[in-house]
Design an enzyme around this catalytic site. Structure first.
Site, mmCIF file in Angstrom:
data_model
loop_
_atom_site.group_PDB
_atom_site.id
_atom_site.type_symbol
_atom_site.label_atom_id
_atom_site.label_comp_id
_atom_site.label_asym_id
_atom_site.label_seq_id
_atom_site.Cartn_x
_atom_site.Cartn_y
_atom_site.Cartn_z
ATOM 1 N N LYS A 62 8.667 -11.587 -12.594
ATOM 2 C CA LYS A 62 7.469 -12.416 -12.519
ATOM 3 C C LYS A 62 7.017 -12.638 -13.968
ATOM 4 C CE LYS A 62 4.157 -14.455 -10.174
ATOM 5 N NZ LYS A 62 4.375 -15.697 -9.429
ATOM 6 N N ASP A 87 13.579 -5.484 2.129
ATOM 7 C CA ASP A 87 13.172 -5.553 3.542
ATOM 8 C C ASP A 87 13.388 -6.959 4.103
ATOM 9 O OD1 ASP A 87 12.356 -2.885 3.764
ATOM 10 O OD2 ASP A 87 10.587 -3.440 4.933
ATOM 11 N N TYR A 126 5.453 2.098 -9.106
ATOM 12 C CA TYR A 126 5.504 3.282 -8.251
ATOM 13 C C TYR A 126 5.139 4.550 -9.028
ATOM 14 C CZ TYR A 126 7.698 1.301 -4.056
ATOM 15 O OH TYR A 126 7.955 0.614 -2.898
ATOM 16 N N ASP A 181 11.713 -3.443 -3.404
ATOM 17 C CA ASP A 181 11.271 -2.884 -2.125
ATOM 18 C C ASP A 181 11.019 -4.013 -1.137
ATOM 19 O OD1 ASP A 181 10.305 -0.969 -0.255
ATOM 20 O OD2 ASP A 181 8.257 -1.534 -0.799
ATOM 21 N N ASP A 199 8.461 -14.821 -6.343
ATOM 22 C CA ASP A 199 7.959 -15.611 -5.205
ATOM 23 C C ASP A 199 9.006 -16.630 -4.762
ATOM 24 O OD1 ASP A 199 7.556 -16.833 -7.682
ATOM 25 O OD2 ASP A 199 5.594 -17.673 -7.187
HETATM 26 C C1 IPM Z 1 12.023 2.271 0.808
HETATM 27 C C2 IPM Z 1 10.715 2.710 1.390
HETATM 28 C C3 IPM Z 1 9.996 3.575 0.355
HETATM 29 C C4 IPM Z 1 9.792 2.739 -0.887
HETATM 30 C C5 IPM Z 1 8.686 4.161 0.841
HETATM 31 C C6 IPM Z 1 8.808 4.850 2.170
HETATM 32 C C7 IPM Z 1 8.103 5.097 -0.190
HETATM 33 O O1 IPM Z 1 9.951 1.625 1.777
HETATM 34 O O2 IPM Z 1 12.887 3.125 0.536
HETATM 35 O O3 IPM Z 1 12.224 1.064 0.647
HETATM 36 O O4 IPM Z 1 8.803 2.002 -0.969
HETATM 37 O O5 IPM Z 1 10.606 2.830 -1.790
HETATM 38 MN MN MN Z 2 10.918 -0.284 1.500
#
Ligand code: IPM
Ligand code: MN
Length: 366
Positions: A195, A256, A144, A252, A228
């Site tokens: 990884k 999710d 990032y 990240d 993975d």
């Molecule tokens: C999160 C979001 C952010 C990230 C984005 C919006 C920059 O997806 O907080 O997980 O990738 O960290």
């Molecule tokens: Mn995210």
């Protein structure tokens, strides 16, 4: 009577509506647990672009600097999607605020109440008692932020883009400490995800994590997994994990995935903590729902406010040491969403009884 001083940055989309409800819950918790609120609102994200010409204005930074913690909504939306990528709210607000306050530790609980297992896309047999794990994600390093980061045009006319993944020992050590502290308060198990079969940063990550745990927390059961495989294991048997511990981009993605197996991003809170202590001696932190601005449902009063309310609970726990109030809010949310006949729908971020009514349901159990 204690006064809790914090910044409120509702942001865009559903941010302001769920924030309003979360603040009502916090006020009520204050009456019960003897604290008062002293908070200041400031613009962040798209609304800050509209009002100040930049997603993270200096005035907002100053409000945050004068606070003990930041309560954050969410940023972004269709209105700002045509801006150059670097100016879009997510990149121009969220990443700089993390960096400005060195919020290197992202704590994302993945919690699915046993009563709501229907809300998960996983088969009930795989999660008979719901899900209870936590992801510790490094938040200010890796790909990032690594340099060089650029897009250029080559001599032959084609474009080339570069992102750089970088980690230093010190960055890995400080986040290892957070993983250890988190595990000690839970099941004493950490799975570090990398990884290392491909990436140099992961080889270093694994080496530093192994050494740090051996030296500082030999009692914690540490395992390693390739990312993975971790993605697959998370979908197969999430409760094999206690603390899932990983670098920025892997975290990240995995967080999710954690969101979807837990039924709804609308239920998941998060804390981003840094090196800095606030004037109370607790970690300065930013607290936000794991989900986004949900532009498709913004303004309709149907967004699920629970992730924002649970973010308030995390703020009370980490940045203000108000453990009793934090637990009371968490229990109230659990009761509110598992009572009545709302279980199916709440999972999809939509509370059929409405944002406000959901807030009232939580209040009734506080
Ligand atoms: C999160 C979001 C952010 C990230 C984005 C919006 C920059 O997806 O907080 O997980 O990738 O960290
Ligand atoms: Mn995210």
């Amino acid at each position: 009577m204690k006064t809790l001083k914090f910044a409120v940055l509702p942001g865009d989309g559903i941010g302001p509506e769920v924030m309003e409800v979360a603040l009502d819950v916090l006020k009520s918790a204050g009456e019960k647990f003897s604290f008062t609120l002293d908070y200041e609102n400031a613009d962040i994200g798209g609304i800050a672009i509209d009002n100040h010409g930049t997603a993270f204005p200096d005035s907002t930074k100053q409000v945050c600097e004068a606070s003990e913690a930041i309560l954050f909504g969410s940023v972004g939306g269709p209105k700002w999607e045509s801006l150059p990528p670097k100016e879009q709210p997510e990149r121009a607000a969220l990443l700089p605020i993390r960096k400005t306050f060195s919020l290197y530790a992202n704590v994302r609980p993945g919690l699915l109440y046993p009563e709501l297992t229907d809300a998960s896309p996983l088969k009930k047999e795989r999660i008979p008692n719901g899900i209870d794990i936590v992801c510790i994600r490094e938040l200010t390093g890796g790909i990032y932020f690594g340099q060089p980061k650029s897009t250029s045009t080559l001599e032959n006319g084609e474009e080339q883009a570069i992102d750089t993944m970088v980690y230093k020992t010190s960055e890995i050590e400080r986040i290892s400490k957070v993983a250890i502290d988190t595990a000690k308060a839970r099941g004493n198990r950490v799975c570090s995800v990398d990884k290392a079969n491909v990436l140099e940063t992961s080889v270093l990550w694994r080496k530093v994590v192994t050494a740090y745990f051996a030296k500082h927390a030999p009692e914690i059961e540490l395992s390693h997994m390739y990312v993975d495989n971790a993605a697959m294991q998370l979908a197969r048997d999430p409760n094999q994990f206690d603390v899932l511990f990983t670098e920025n981009m892997f975290g990240d993605i995995l967080s999710d995935e954690m969101g979807v197996i837990c039924g709804s991003l609308g239920m998941l809170a998060s804390a981003s903590l840094g090196a800095q202590k606030n004037s109370l001696g607790f970690p300065f932190g930013l607290y936000e729902p794991s989900g986004g601005t949900a532009p498709d449902i913004a303004g309709q009063g149907i967004a699920n406010p629970c992730a924002q309310i649970l973010s308030v609970a995390m703020m009370l726990r980490y940045s203000f040491g108000q453990l009793e109030a934090a637990t009371a809010i968490e229990i109230a949310v659990e009761k509110a969403v598992t009572s009545g006949n709302r279980t199916g729908d709440i999972a999809f971020g939509l509370d059929p009884i409405g944002t406000k009514a959901m807030g009232e349901a939580v209040l009734s159990y506080l």
